[in-house]
Structure formats: C-alpha cells, structure tokens
Design a protein around this motif. Sequence first.
Motif, PDB file in Angstrom:
ATOM      1  N   GLN A 193       0.824  -1.213   0.000  1.00 24.65           N
ATOM      2  CA  GLN A 193       0.000   0.000   0.000  1.00 24.65           C
ATOM      3  C   GLN A 193       0.863   1.270   0.000  1.00 24.65           C
ATOM      4  N   VAL A 194       2.037   1.180   0.666  1.00 23.60           N
ATOM      5  CA  VAL A 194       2.899   2.355   0.770  1.00 23.60           C
ATOM      6  C   VAL A 194       3.809   2.488  -0.452  1.00 23.60           C
ATOM      7  N   ARG A 204       5.750   4.693 -10.515  1.00 25.06           N
ATOM      8  CA  ARG A 204       6.464   5.864 -11.053  1.00 25.06           C
ATOM      9  C   ARG A 204       7.804   5.453 -11.642  1.00 25.06           C
ATOM     10  N   LEU A 246      10.743  10.407   6.721  1.00 28.62           N
ATOM     11  CA  LEU A 246      10.224   9.040   6.567  1.00 28.62           C
ATOM     12  C   LEU A 246      10.538   8.214   7.811  1.00 28.62           C
ATOM     13  N   PHE A 302       8.258   8.770  10.627  1.00 26.86           N
ATOM     14  CA  PHE A 302       6.962   8.055  10.580  1.00 26.86           C
ATOM     15  C   PHE A 302       7.134   6.575  10.940  1.00 26.86           C
ATOM     16  N   GLY A 303       8.385   6.110  10.967  1.00 23.25           N
ATOM     17  CA  GLY A 303       8.640   4.689  11.189  1.00 23.25           C
ATOM     18  C   GLY A 303       8.842   3.946   9.883  1.00 23.25           C
ATOM     19  N   ILE A 304       8.885   4.692   8.759  1.00 24.14           N
ATOM     20  CA  ILE A 304       9.057   4.044   7.452  1.00 24.14           C
ATOM     21  C   ILE A 304      10.542   3.822   7.200  1.00 24.14           C
ATOM     22  N   TYR A 353      10.905   1.703   1.519  1.00 21.92           N
ATOM     23  CA  TYR A 353      10.029   2.643   0.813  1.00 21.92           C
ATOM     24  C   TYR A 353      10.680   3.238  -0.434  1.00 21.92           C
ATOM     25  N   ARG A 364      12.343   1.040  -6.226  1.00 27.87           N
ATOM     26  CA  ARG A 364      13.200   1.490  -7.336  1.00 27.87           C
ATOM     27  C   ARG A 364      13.949   0.304  -7.951  1.00 27.87           C
TER      28      ARG A 364
END
Lengths: 257, 262
Positions: free
Chosen positions: B41-42, B49, B135, B138-140, B145, B150
């Motif tokens: 989802q993240v 992209r 990031l 937020f804990g990401i 991420y 990539r």
Amino acid sequence: MKKVVLTLKDISFSNNNNLILENLSLDIEQNTLTTIIGKSGSGKSTLAKIMAGLIIPTKGTLTIWGQDYYQISDKEKVDIRKRISFVFQNAALISNLSIKENLILPLNFHYPEMIKKEQGELVERMLEQVGMLKVINGRPAQLSIGEQKLVAIARALITKPELLFLDEPLGSLDATITRKLMDIIYTYSKHDWTTVVIVTYSKEIITGICNRIMLLEEHKIKFNMSKNKVLSLPEKDMPDIITNMLNKYEFEEESEL
Amino acid sequence: MGKITGVVTNNITLYFRELLYFAAFVKVTIIELFLIGHRKQVVIMVLLRQILFTGYEALKLIAMVGLAIGAAIIIQGMALLDTFGQSGLVYKILIVVITKELGPLLTAFIIIARSGTAISTELGNMVVSNEIEALVSFGINPISYLVVPRVLGMVLSFFALSIYFNIAGLLGGYVVSAAFYPIPFTEFFSNLLSRMTIKDIIFAQVKAVVFGMVIAIISCYHGLQVQFASTEVPWRTIQAVVASLSWIIIFNILLTVLSYSF
C-alpha cells in the motif's frame, strides 16, 4: 506527579570528533509543553532528534514509554513511531508527492486498513484546520516555507501523536501564520494525552503557550524547569538568552540632520 | 614516511568500511525485496512511477538505438560477409550482437545515463532536505520505501526494455536488408529464429535482471550516502555512474563466460 513519557540518560553526541552534547540526562513528563532554547549551534535540534529517536547518540540511553528504544525490535520501534510525530525546521515534505499524498503517507503506513474515502476525508479535515485545503493537489515546491510548515503540522497531527516534536516551527513566518500555528499547537497540547517539545527562539511560545523551559548551554542542560519559575528568576540570575528574548529591542534614534 | 603510511592505512580502512557498509546495504535491500508484499500500500506508487520513468519514457530512445544498431550490423555485416560468401552468418551475428551482447549492454548504458543518475540525484536531494529523516520519523524504513520499489521497478523495466531493444534491433536489421538486399519478411525472420536458441534469450534476460538490479542498488546507495550538503549530490551521482558502468562491464564478462560454459 505526572507520568514520565521520555527519559534520556547520560547522553553524549559528537559529530566528526566535534562534541555537541555531553552527559545529558532529562525526563519529559506527560501533558507538558517544553521548549528547548539555547544559542545557535548549541545542539538544540540534535537534542530534539535524539529524543525522538531519529539520531543515535554516541553514548547513553533513550527510554520512551518505559521501553529502551535502542534495545527493542524494529516492530516495537514502529509501534512507538506511530505515537510520535516530528515537524522539521524546513518542513521536509516529500517533494515528489502532492500535498494530499504527503498526508496520506503516514496513514497508509500506520493504518493500512483505513479505506480511501476515510483517508481523503481526514486529509481534507486536517488541511482545513491549518487553512491549507486550497493546495491539496499542489506540490510542496509551489508553497512558501510558511505554507509548507502548516502542511507539515497537518501531516504530523494526522496520526494523532501522543508525543509531538517541533523544530523551529515559527522561524521565517509572518505574524498571521505564527498566530495560526500557535493556536493549533496550543489547542493540541491541551489534550491530556499529548506531550509537546518545541525547539524555538520565539518569545511568543516561551511567554505564551509553553509550561517548561530547558536551556542548553556549553553541551549541557543548564536548567529544565517550569516557565513560571524561570520567568520569576531575579534579573541577575536570568540567563542572557532569555533576557534578550524578553526585552524589547531598543535603539537610539538619530537626531535629524 | 610514517605520515604517508598513516594516510594509506586510513584510506584502506575507509575503503573496506565502505565496502562492508555497501554489502550490508545490499543484504538489507534483498531481504526487504521479499517483504514488499507486506508494504504494497505504501510502495506501490513509487514502484509505478519508477516503471513509468525507466520503462515507458525510455522506450523511444531504446527503440531508436536498437534500430540503428540492427541497421548498422546488416549494412556492415552483409558487405563484409558477402566477400567471403558467408552472408548467411549475418543472422547469427545479429543474434549474438543484438540479443546477447550489445542489447543488454547498450540498454544498461542508456539506463545508467537516464535513470541511474536520476535516482542518485533524487535520493541525494531528499537526504539534504531531511525527507529521509521525515520518513524515519513516521517509522518508514527508507530502504523498503525508497530503495526496494526502485530496484524492482528498474529490474522490471530493464527486462521489458531489453525485449524492446531486441525487437527494434532485429526490425532495424530487416528494414535495411529489405532496402539493400530485398528479402521477404517471413524468410528474414524464419532465418533469424532458426539460428536463435532458447539459451540466447534466457541469458539475455538474465543479464537484464542482473544489470537492472546492479544499476538500481548502486544508484540508490550513492544517493543515500549524501550527508548534509547539496554540493555532495553531483559528486555522488558521478560516483554512482562510474561504479555502475564498472560493475556492469564486470557482470557482462562473467555472464558471457558463464553462457558459453553451458
């Protein structure tokens, strides 16, 4: 006696052999609004980032809600991060995401079960609260730094953090935005489950909304006490930095030639 | 003398420390690649992209280079091989050069110049503007991420671009041969296909996967190595390009040798 949410013990931090913080120990109690003040380069932002678990110190321990942050698992860290937000000095919005996507990002990560419609409504509500709904589909680069900070506050508050850090939230802002931000922070800090730590030079925050003041000087905490106690210090004991913040700037008017 | 020894020792220590750090980065990236399903989802937008930028927007450039190389091989090859009465060999040369060697290599060079530099510049700028720290706040995990989508996007794009390059190269060969040495379309392609083996296609696509992974990991690593200043970004980007080119050449030799040992 209020509940302690965060404890730093014997924290030291050096960067490239440059000592920034030395043997700091402190407690942050629940439902307090603490400001960290100090001269430029005294390590205020570094201290806030160490408190928020974003920088690992050279030495010392960080305990958040009773858990030793450097010893717990990644999953436990994520659970703690869900309850903390940090607003950076330069807003730090993700530049290749729209404003809406910037606000959705922490929601997607921490509340993946939340449906899109609910997310969208929450994002709109938060942006409306900070007066930035009009830029919901814009990009961070299209906004002024003041507007970016308002969006960053909305992004920080969207997950309803119990512990909120703000690094220079009022720097380079006009009076209207300053007032709006102060109102938002104050309203938020009134909930009994929140704790706020602000790095600031702002007289408005120190004399207005904060209830504790922490002075950082020569790599150490010089004092960490209630605002009323600090502001009632006799003039001779009042640190220069606070006197200068509180005093109105006066200058001699040159006589007309 | 002692000073020189000290400097040399220091540089060697720094080199090995960076090597160890890079090895740890690769290990974490590979582990996180397998966990992508948990974070879809993240990361899905970042992945899409990357595919759009690397896979779709590079299509025209890849097709043009492919056409030009295919045409050049036919023009040069036919002229040369005709003198030895071996013009039939041109199909094998077309397959070896386009599918097995130049295809993956030229696609890699284009992707390094276009997407590798974009990745390291973008991540470097994100470090400077505290976006990576945001990031983390937020804990990401920035690797899950930013790096994993990539790498995955680059691998998928490289895989597809390698096929496009082959099609464009072989078509380019046909267009030129049809102009100078008239030959029916079906005959040209049946001659080609009769000389092409499954092994040729598999090794070309293995190269695509390996090269895509190498470019993406190196570009992300150098981008995230930026510390504070925006002046570090171009320097790190240049390092990413040099390292990607070097490793692509090494992996190309290794995979080519490997392909002949089967």
